[in-house]
Design a protein around this motif. Sequence first.
Motif, PDB file in Angstrom:
ATOM      1  N   CYS A  35      76.694  48.529 -11.629  1.00 43.19           N
ATOM      2  CA  CYS A  35      75.968  49.794 -11.707  1.00 43.19           C
ATOM      3  C   CYS A  35      76.903  50.980 -11.514  1.00 43.19           C
ATOM      4  O   CYS A  35      76.726  52.018 -12.134  1.00 43.19           O
ATOM      5  CB  CYS A  35      74.856  49.822 -10.658  1.00 43.19           C
ATOM      6  SG  CYS A  35      73.908  51.342 -10.666  1.00 43.19           S
ATOM      7  N   GLU A  39      77.249  54.687 -13.601  1.00 46.04           N
ATOM      8  CA  GLU A  39      77.198  56.017 -12.999  1.00 46.04           C
ATOM      9  C   GLU A  39      78.324  56.899 -13.521  1.00 46.04           C
ATOM     10  O   GLU A  39      78.150  58.108 -13.669  1.00 46.04           O
ATOM     11  CB  GLU A  39      77.268  55.904 -11.475  1.00 46.04           C
ATOM     12  CG  GLU A  39      76.047  55.223 -10.887  1.00 46.04           C
ATOM     13  CD  GLU A  39      76.230  54.804  -9.441  1.00 46.04           C
ATOM     14  OE1 GLU A  39      77.280  55.115  -8.841  1.00 46.04           O
ATOM     15  OE2 GLU A  39      75.313  54.165  -8.904  1.00 46.04           O
ATOM     16  N   LYS A  46      72.207  59.218 -10.452  1.00 47.51           N
ATOM     17  CA  LYS A  46      71.964  57.851  -9.975  1.00 47.51           C
ATOM     18  C   LYS A  46      70.475  57.504  -9.952  1.00 47.51           C
ATOM     19  O   LYS A  46      70.100  56.415 -10.385  1.00 47.51           O
ATOM     20  CB  LYS A  46      72.571  57.663  -8.589  1.00 47.51           C
ATOM     21  CG  LYS A  46      74.074  57.631  -8.582  1.00 47.51           C
ATOM     22  CD  LYS A  46      74.607  57.470  -7.173  1.00 47.51           C
ATOM     23  CE  LYS A  46      76.110  57.562  -7.158  1.00 47.51           C
ATOM     24  NZ  LYS A  46      76.652  57.359  -5.808  1.00 47.51           N
ATOM     25  N   SER A  50      68.687  54.468 -12.030  1.00 44.39           N
ATOM     26  CA  SER A  50      67.818  53.500 -11.355  1.00 44.39           C
ATOM     27  C   SER A  50      66.467  53.402 -12.050  1.00 44.39           C
ATOM     28  O   SER A  50      65.933  52.301 -12.256  1.00 44.39           O
ATOM     29  CB  SER A  50      67.636  53.910  -9.892  1.00 44.39           C
ATOM     30  OG  SER A  50      66.763  53.038  -9.238  1.00 44.39           O
ATOM     31  N   THR A  53      66.990  51.534 -15.421  1.00 45.33           N
ATOM     32  CA  THR A  53      67.252  50.102 -15.257  1.00 45.33           C
ATOM     33  C   THR A  53      66.006  49.370 -14.762  1.00 45.33           C
ATOM     34  O   THR A  53      65.804  48.208 -15.110  1.00 45.33           O
ATOM     35  CB  THR A  53      68.447  49.849 -14.315  1.00 45.33           C
ATOM     36  OG1 THR A  53      68.213  50.488 -13.060  1.00 45.33           O
ATOM     37  CG2 THR A  53      69.747  50.328 -14.937  1.00 45.33           C
ATOM     38  N   VAL A  64      68.853  41.973 -12.725  1.00 47.04           N
ATOM     39  CA  VAL A  64      69.610  42.690 -11.716  1.00 47.04           C
ATOM     40  C   VAL A  64      69.925  41.729 -10.580  1.00 47.04           C
ATOM     41  O   VAL A  64      69.071  40.967 -10.142  1.00 47.04           O
ATOM     42  CB  VAL A  64      68.816  43.899 -11.173  1.00 47.04           C
ATOM     43  CG1 VAL A  64      69.628  44.648 -10.131  1.00 47.04           C
ATOM     44  CG2 VAL A  64      68.404  44.826 -12.293  1.00 47.04           C
ATOM     45  N   TYR A  71      74.907  46.688  -7.153  1.00 47.12           N
ATOM     46  CA  TYR A  71      73.991  46.072  -8.104  1.00 47.12           C
ATOM     47  C   TYR A  71      74.766  45.718  -9.370  1.00 47.12           C
ATOM     48  O   TYR A  71      75.624  46.476  -9.822  1.00 47.12           O
ATOM     49  CB  TYR A  71      72.852  47.030  -8.464  1.00 47.12           C
ATOM     50  CG  TYR A  71      71.877  47.223  -7.339  1.00 47.12           C
ATOM     51  CD1 TYR A  71      70.781  46.387  -7.191  1.00 47.12           C
ATOM     52  CD2 TYR A  71      72.053  48.243  -6.406  1.00 47.12           C
ATOM     53  CE1 TYR A  71      69.878  46.557  -6.157  1.00 47.12           C
ATOM     54  CE2 TYR A  71      71.160  48.421  -5.369  1.00 47.12           C
ATOM     55  CZ  TYR A  71      70.075  47.575  -5.249  1.00 47.12           C
ATOM     56  OH  TYR A  71      69.192  47.737  -4.233  1.00 47.12           O
ATOM     57  N   TYR A  73      74.212  44.122 -13.432  1.00 45.87           N
ATOM     58  CA  TYR A  73      73.240  43.912 -14.496  1.00 45.87           C
ATOM     59  C   TYR A  73      73.762  42.895 -15.490  1.00 45.87           C
ATOM     60  O   TYR A  73      74.951  42.851 -15.799  1.00 45.87           O
ATOM     61  CB  TYR A  73      72.953  45.224 -15.230  1.00 45.87           C
ATOM     62  CG  TYR A  73      72.485  46.316 -14.308  1.00 45.87           C
ATOM     63  CD1 TYR A  73      71.277  46.207 -13.627  1.00 45.87           C
ATOM     64  CD2 TYR A  73      73.259  47.450 -14.090  1.00 45.87           C
ATOM     65  CE1 TYR A  73      70.846  47.205 -12.771  1.00 45.87           C
ATOM     66  CE2 TYR A  73      72.832  48.454 -13.240  1.00 45.87           C
ATOM     67  CZ  TYR A  73      71.627  48.315 -12.579  1.00 45.87           C
ATOM     68  OH  TYR A  73      71.208  49.296 -11.725  1.00 45.87           O
TER      69      TYR A  73
END
Length: 128
Positions: A35, A39, A46, A50, A53, A64, A71, A73
């Motif tokens: 993650c 960013e 952020k 979030s 996602t 996740v 985190y 993905y």
Amino acid sequence: MSREPVAVTEVFKALCDPIRWSIVQQVAQEEEFACSILEDMLPVSKPTISYHTKILTQAGVIEVRKRGRNYFYTLRRDVVREVIDELWTLAPGDRPEVGSTAEDEARQPRRPSLAETSSDTDAPLLTW
């Protein structure tokens, strides 16, 4: 782990946003995508990442995994294939092979388009 079937319409709704599509494209490049990298790559905050996602996860497009405070993905490639299969039922035909080159496609017999096969009296030409 048992996975529930994914609703294709939910996948399309999740993919229709440009930010979410960008996230999916980035995640698809790696086996597991951090993650923190998103960013740095996306022009959004952020909390916005979030939010997006979460929608992708609820639609079943990504998974996740949390490790510590980080985190990660993963693209659910099985879901992508399932959506492609559903789309293919709408217009069945020969599927291109994965990794095929332009040369391979050039050797395939070309199918005439709708415009080439219909005459003025047979069927209306659909355009949009």
